[in-house]
Motif scaffolding. Structure first.
Motif, PDB file in Angstrom:
ATOM      1  N   UNK A 320     -46.236  19.433  -2.235  1.00  0.00           N
ATOM      2  CA  UNK A 320     -47.114  18.534  -1.491  1.00  0.00           C
ATOM      3  C   UNK A 320     -48.296  18.114  -2.374  1.00  0.00           C
ATOM      4  N   UNK A 321     -48.869  19.075  -3.080  1.00  0.00           N
ATOM      5  CA  UNK A 321     -50.011  18.780  -3.949  1.00  0.00           C
ATOM      6  C   UNK A 321     -49.613  17.839  -5.085  1.00  0.00           C
ATOM      7  N   UNK A 322     -48.313  17.799  -5.377  1.00  0.00           N
ATOM      8  CA  UNK A 322     -47.826  16.926  -6.432  1.00  0.00           C
ATOM      9  C   UNK A 322     -48.052  15.444  -6.135  1.00  0.00           C
ATOM     10  N   UNK A 323     -48.138  15.078  -4.861  1.00  0.00           N
ATOM     11  CA  UNK A 323     -48.389  13.674  -4.506  1.00  0.00           C
ATOM     12  C   UNK A 323     -49.835  13.294  -4.837  1.00  0.00           C
ATOM     13  N   UNK A 324     -50.743  14.241  -4.730  1.00  0.00           N
ATOM     14  CA  UNK A 324     -52.134  14.030  -5.146  1.00  0.00           C
ATOM     15  C   UNK A 324     -52.198  13.848  -6.662  1.00  0.00           C
TER      16      UNK A 324
END
Length: 378
Positions: A320-324
């Motif tokens: 999920x943090x990868x989209x940031x």
């Protein structure tokens, strides 16, 4: 009637004939080794007396009269945490509480602090360096407890200062360089997400085009979204408090309280999502909500992500943090945005944090926020 099992609590009779309850309890030794006892009386019921006795023990009175140099880790932690929890956010205190319970308590909890040898702490640090990425936080917390014990007069030195901090051997869950999408990979993901469901599609589109943290996006209400001024105000975040209770609190740091511009395409996606919600009679002030209008849990986006990847196994998998990270990576590599602007958009506390994370991507000169997002135009 519950059994009256505590023999310290006794019944007595007043001159008037009325029955009362009292107790006398041993609570430890003073610094000279003399026994200390307390007496309380005048309780109307056995349960009242029992409750007061429990409170006295819970407040740590017996800990206050122990001999110098004889206090256990669990006891010093309780004293320290009681003060610490009122100085930080509930979510921060809860994370520290979990860290202590998971890593420190099983090893040191029942040990007397003055009896723990330096070699024991060294072995503990070496072991944690192999198990977890943020092992230094755990070791430093042991040191903080020793410093507190020194101030209270229980120990004379901090043995953590004498160890050699080991190098990390535990692997991060995912390297940031690989936990990102290229523009093409992101577009492929968003197509799959849209075919799966409009709600997760809108959520991941939002992350990919604003750089919001997972919890910041989940906390958004429609009042935070200005579709006329093309901006979103980030003023709160979801987190877990004590007992894993979902809470709404202020953003991670002062810099995280920010305003993020909305691209033309994101505005269109949000309008379509809003229209969908109206048609489904799912209107809520919250952007992402349950059927009862409550906030979604922090685990919901991970469930969406797994479902989308299951729909299309060919997609590259990121967190999920990868989209940031993807937002920041594309912003830096495809526009002339300035580092200070990236810091503002990402809500990083310092420019050093921004540069430490993203300098591997591009070191060229940069431009300003709104024009950069319009240039990106995902």
């Amino acid at each position: 009637m519950p059994r009256r099992t505590n023999k310290q609590i006794k019944e007595y009779t007043l001159k008037s004939g009325k029955k009362k309850w009292k107790f006398q309890a041993y609570i430890g030794l003073d610094e000279n080794g003399k026994q200390i006892c307390v007496t309380r009386q005048g309780f109307n019921t056995y349960n009242e007396a029992a409750s007061e006795l429990t409170k006295l023990k819970a407040k740590g009175i017996e800990k206050s009269y122990q001999r110098p140099n004889q206090i256990k880790f669990d006891e010093i932690y309780e004293l320290w945490f009681e003060n610490y929890k009122d100085q930080v956010k509930e979510s921060t205190a809860n994370k520290l509480l979990i860290m202590y319970r998971n890593h420190i308590k099983p090893v040191f909890g029942n040990k007397y602090m003055d009896k723990v040898q330096v070699k024991t702490i060294q072995r503990f640090a070496d072991k944690k360096a192999k198990e977890i990425v943020k092992y230094k936080d755990v070791v430093r917390q042991v040191g903080i407890l020793y410093e507190y014990a020194i101030r209270l007069g229980y120990v004379k030195e901090n043995p953590v200062k004498r160890i050699i901090m080991p190098k990390r051997t535990a692997r991060p869950r995912r390297d940031i360089k690989h936990n990102v999408y290229t523009r093409k990979e992101l577009e492929e993901f968003l197509v799959t997400a849209k075919n799966y469901s409009i709600r997760p599609y809108t959520y991941f589109y939002l992350l990919s085009t604003t750089g919001l943290r997972k919890s910041e996006a989940l906390a958004l209400t429609w009042n935070d979204v200005d579709l006329v001024g093309d901006k979103i105000s980030i003023t709160k975040t979801l987190s877990y408090g004590y007992d894993n209770k979902l809470i709404v609190q202020s953003p991670k740091s002062e810099m995280s309280n920010r305003v993020v511009p909305i691209s033309t395409k994101l505005k269109q996606v949000l309008l379509e999502f809003q229209n969908y919600e109206r048609k489904q009679a799912l209107i809520s002030n919250k952007l992402f909500h349950t059927s009862l209008g409550k906030y979604l849990t922090l685990s919901k986006p991970d469930q969406w992500l797994r479902a989308i990847y299951k729909t299309n196994p060919k997609l590259k998998k990121i967190t999920i943090h990868g989209f940031r990270h993807t937002f920041a990576t594309l912003l830096i590599s495809e526009t002339n945005v300035k580092p200070k602007t990236v810091q503002m958009l990402m809500g990083h506390e310092t420019i050093a944090m921004t540069m430490n994370i993203y300098t591997h991507i591009n070191n060229s000169n940069r431009k300003d926020a709104i024009s950069s997002i319009k240039t990106l135009n995902i």
